[in-house]
Design an enzyme around this catalytic site. Structure first.
Site, PDB file in Angstrom:
ATOM      1  N   LYS A 152      -7.009  -5.122  -3.153  1.00  0.00           N
ATOM      2  CA  LYS A 152      -7.766  -5.869  -2.035  1.00  0.00           C
ATOM      3  C   LYS A 152      -8.604  -4.819  -1.411  1.00  0.00           C
ATOM      4  CE  LYS A 152      -4.115  -4.303   0.983  1.00  0.00           C
ATOM      5  NZ  LYS A 152      -4.598  -3.262   1.892  1.00  0.00           N
ATOM      6  N   ASP A 162       0.706  -1.221  -0.026  1.00  0.00           N
ATOM      7  CA  ASP A 162      -0.107  -0.079   0.045  1.00  0.00           C
ATOM      8  C   ASP A 162       0.721   1.233   0.159  1.00  0.00           C
ATOM      9  OD1 ASP A 162      -1.886  -1.904   0.011  1.00  0.00           O
ATOM     10  OD2 ASP A 162      -2.930  -1.279   2.035  1.00  0.00           O
ATOM     11  N   CYS A 171      -2.117  -3.057   7.620  1.00  0.00           N
ATOM     12  CA  CYS A 171      -2.191  -3.931   6.139  1.00  0.00           C
ATOM     13  C   CYS A 171      -0.788  -4.733   6.270  1.00  0.00           C
ATOM     14  CB  CYS A 171      -2.314  -3.052   4.862  1.00  0.00           C
ATOM     15  SG  CYS A 171      -3.944  -2.643   4.904  1.00  0.00           S
TER      16      CYS A 171
HETATM   17  C1  VGL Z   1      -4.978   0.423   5.799  1.00  0.00           C
HETATM   18  C2  VGL Z   1      -6.574   1.281   6.859  1.00  0.00           C
HETATM   19  C3  VGL Z   1      -7.440   1.130   5.942  1.00  0.00           C
HETATM   20  C4  VGL Z   1      -3.602   0.025   5.405  1.00  0.00           C
HETATM   21  C5  VGL Z   1      -5.899   0.140   4.613  1.00  0.00           C
HETATM   22  O1  VGL Z   1      -3.074  -0.078   4.272  1.00  0.00           O
HETATM   23  O2  VGL Z   1      -3.020  -0.339   6.293  1.00  0.00           O
HETATM   24  N1  VGL Z   1      -5.194   1.021   6.796  1.00  0.00           N
HETATM   25  N2  VGL Z   1      -7.082   0.651   4.841  1.00  0.00           N
END
Ligand code: VGL
Ligand code: ZN
Length: 384
Positions: free
Chosen positions: A106, A8, A151
């Site tokens: 995702k 991410d 994540c």
């Molecule tokens: C994430 C919160 C919501 C992350 C993704 O990438 O850690 N955290 N969506």
């Protein structure tokens, strides 16, 4: 094979983004520095539809940070972030992307969130990442990215659960830390699950040390190697080494004693030998070698052979690794004594008498192999 997974690294998780992780931008440099050293790199993308159930805006009367349930799965509510195809969902502009083999999306299903890159939080849908990595022969997965306690945590825990040796580049991660201690708790949890924490600098410097490896001398059976300032030995004629812990039906250990050239003395050991060292037999299996060596050296056939563990006999002296086996249900079918005039003496020593017997032999000036002590411990652990 090693693979690197970049979790991410998207605009919305960087300073200025919709769900900014404090100092999240600092991990990009580590990601770029590491990439050239990995044969396979994958990225993950948080990739939500606008009506995603993790967005507080989709729950009238609720606020960011509230805890709700989505389809029976606990969910923290977030600001709108990483909406598919938006600027916020793009990879960081400073991230090198040419070597990324594939990106896994995702959180695409509005009804369930997905912190792990392998499967959603309800563990209902698999993204295919596990099979993708396995199909390419990946054994070791190195994880970095954002955010540490969401994540990254979920991806690393699943990587370990899917059977990958899992490593976390700690300096390649940053956390949200909405409650103090969240990041530390996540790191401890990953560690308990077998995830190994490492600094990218340490990993890179250990790699460099291996890169200037050279051969100082080559014999018929051994190579003398140099790596940096280190010198060590490598075998050139075998694919493995087995050590065998044989016990008879009346609970005696079968030990061997032989003159060992490097020591100039006799040495007490468990039966052991090289795997795949006979010409034309390079693909010999460990278990075949166990039975062959046991027979050659002691004259015993074993009804049951079982792997107890793997260990290194002398990590500074040699790259050798040994597989330790237990052999039970023994039946004497030949004289033993070893191949080609090895003049191996076989000893049967009852379990209860072993300690004293070894001390006595030691006092007589006989050496004891470290693998004997190690094999005893592995065998003992197995029977408890
Ligand atoms: C994430 C919160 C919501 C992350 C993704 O990438 O850690 N955290 N969506
Ligand atoms: Zn998300």
């Amino acid at each position: 094979m090693n693979a690197l997974i970049l979790v991410d690294l998207q605009n919305d998780f960087l300073p200025g983004g919709a769900l900014a992780v404090p100092r999240g931008d600092e991990v990009i440099a580590a990601a770029n520095r590491l990439q050239p050293h990995f044969p396979l790199i994958v990225a993950t993308l948080d990739w939500h539809p606008p009506d995603h159930g993790s967005f507080a805006s989709n729950h009238p009367g609720r606020r960011v940070g509230d805890r709700v349930e989505l389809d029976g799965v606990p969910q923290v509510l977030w600001p709108d972030h990483c909406v598919r195809d938006s600027h916020g969902a793009r990879l960081a502009p400073s991230l090198h992307t040419l070597s990324i083999a594939r990106a896994f999306c995702k959180g695409v299903d509005p009804r369930v969130d997905s912190y792990s890159a392998f499967r959603d939080n309800g563990r209902r849908t698999d993204t295919g990442l596990g099979d993708y990595l396995r199909d390419r022969g990946v054994t070791d997965l190195f994880v970095l990215g954002l955010a540490t306690e969401y994540c990254v945590r979920a991806t690393a825990l699943d990587a370990a659960a899917y059977g990958f040796a899992t490593w976390l580049f700690e300096d390649g991660c940053r956390g949200v830390e909405s409650r103090p201690g969240d990041v530390a708790a996540a790191l401890a949890e990953m560690e308990r699950a077998g995830v190994r924490r490492i600094a990218s600098k340490t990993w890179l410097s250990e790699r460099d040390r291996g890169a200037d490896r050279s051969t100082l001398a080559s014999g018929r059976y051994l190579r003398l190697m140099r790596s940096g300032r280190w010198e060590y030995a490598e075998r050139s004629n075998a694919t493995g080494v087995v050590v065998i812990v044989p016990t008879t039906v009346d609970d005696a250990f079968v030990l061997i004693e032989q003159y060992r050239e490097p020591l100039g003395r006799r040495c007490i050991e468990f039966p052991a030998g090289l795997v795949g060292d006979a010409p034309g037999d390079e693909h010999e299996e460990l278990i075949t070698a166990v039975r062959r060596e046991l027979m050659e050296e002691t004259g015993f056939a074993a009804a049951d052979v079982k792997l107890l563990g793997e260990a290194v006999p002398s990590a500074g002296l040699t790259s050798e690794r040994v597989a330790v086996f237990r052999a039970t249900g023994l039946c004497r079918v030949a004289a033993g004594g070893g191949a080609d005039g090895e003049l191996i003496q076989v000893h049967l020593v009852a379990r209860g008498a072993l300690r004293e017997w070894l001390d006595r032999r030691r006092a007589e000036g006989i050496e004891i192999a470290m693998s004997l002590y190690g094999g005893l411990w592995l065998a003992e652990r197995e029977t408890r």
